[in-house]
Write a protein that holds these residues in place. Sequence first.
Motif, PDB file in Angstrom:
ATOM      1  N   ASP A 177       1.026  -1.253  -0.071  1.00 57.10           N
ATOM      2  CA  ASP A 177       0.222  -0.132   0.044  1.00 57.10           C
ATOM      3  C   ASP A 177       0.748   1.235   0.142  1.00 57.10           C
ATOM      4  O   ASP A 177       0.378   2.281  -0.133  1.00 57.10           O
ATOM      5  N   TYR A 186     -11.293  -2.303  -2.216  1.00 62.13           N
ATOM      6  CA  TYR A 186     -10.046  -3.036  -1.877  1.00 62.13           C
ATOM      7  C   TYR A 186     -10.314  -4.391  -1.937  1.00 62.13           C
ATOM      8  O   TYR A 186     -10.997  -4.828  -0.905  1.00 62.13           O
ATOM      9  N   TYR A 187      -9.596  -5.309  -2.772  1.00 62.52           N
ATOM     10  CA  TYR A 187      -9.775  -6.923  -2.723  1.00 62.52           C
ATOM     11  C   TYR A 187      -8.522  -7.380  -3.209  1.00 62.52           C
ATOM     12  O   TYR A 187      -8.555  -7.414  -4.529  1.00 62.52           O
ATOM     13  N   LEU A 237      -5.613  -6.364  -3.644  1.00 61.26           N
ATOM     14  CA  LEU A 237      -4.736  -5.342  -4.294  1.00 61.26           C
ATOM     15  C   LEU A 237      -5.799  -4.858  -5.584  1.00 61.26           C
ATOM     16  O   LEU A 237      -5.072  -4.157  -6.579  1.00 61.26           O
ATOM     17  N   ASN A 238      -6.839  -5.225  -5.786  1.00 60.55           N
ATOM     18  CA  ASN A 238      -7.664  -4.910  -6.847  1.00 60.55           C
ATOM     19  C   ASN A 238      -8.793  -3.772  -6.303  1.00 60.55           C
ATOM     20  O   ASN A 238      -9.165  -3.836  -5.148  1.00 60.55           O
ATOM     21  N   GLU A 239      -9.185  -2.958  -7.346  1.00 60.86           N
ATOM     22  CA  GLU A 239     -10.102  -1.820  -7.036  1.00 60.86           C
ATOM     23  C   GLU A 239     -11.018  -1.533  -8.136  1.00 60.86           C
ATOM     24  O   GLU A 239     -10.174  -1.452  -9.335  1.00 60.86           O
TER      25      GLU A 239
END
Length: 257
Positions: free
Chosen positions: A25, A180-181, A183-185
């Motif tokens: 992050d 956030y999931y 490292l995906n957005e």
Amino acid sequence: MKKMIALLAAFVMVISLAGSFAAADAIVIPPNDFLEEHQDECEYIEVRYRADEDLTLYKSPEDGTVVTTVAAGTTVTAQWRYTDENGQKWAHVWLWEDETTGWFPTYNAVRLYNGVDFLADYKDSFTAYANEAYDFSSGTALYYTYPNSGEYYEGPVSNDISFTEIYTDEWGNNWGYVGYYMLNEGWLCLNDPENAELPVKTIEAEQDIRPENAALPDAQPNTLLFVCCIVGAVVLASAVLMLIFFRKKSNQQRASK
């Protein structure tokens, strides 16, 4: 003793995992002198710009030395923005392919609409997620920049994924926002999460206008090159003086013989 070792190993593992998440992050600071010196005055952004004409990148908002030129039609991503004393906004880009960093006045390029804009502009149209069940058994879905953007990438999902916002588009499709999931957005079309041919709705972003008193900075002299030239000149002068000295001494020795 074995119990102590096991506890220590578990502690090290937890610390390592925490460090991994923190690193994931962390905001990367590009190698740019001006950005490092003025980081507190710079705003972190994730904005894409399109160069409709050749776009000149400068060394800094205070140094008009040309670093490189981005070809017309190219899209670049700016991660930092600086506003100078004249109110002129500058965007910083890092060109990964050749490790070049530079700045450009934002009015010189076209800002493209993004997911942050959508969240701000359409917040009154969102509804809360009520833990409805959706089928993500395939394990993958398309993450759109914003609903009907036409821009997406394939990423992982699972049936326990949750959404912070729900939006219904004009075609009746429901969209869920994933902040956030793994490292995906992005936004998932809940009715058809793997559909790459959903209707596209282009939204124009608000553009920056050039301030009346905006001006490009003058190119600053290359201090390192100047110092190198001075050092080189001193070394050359010293070598010449030593040569003259030794020749004179040699002549005197010959004369004394």
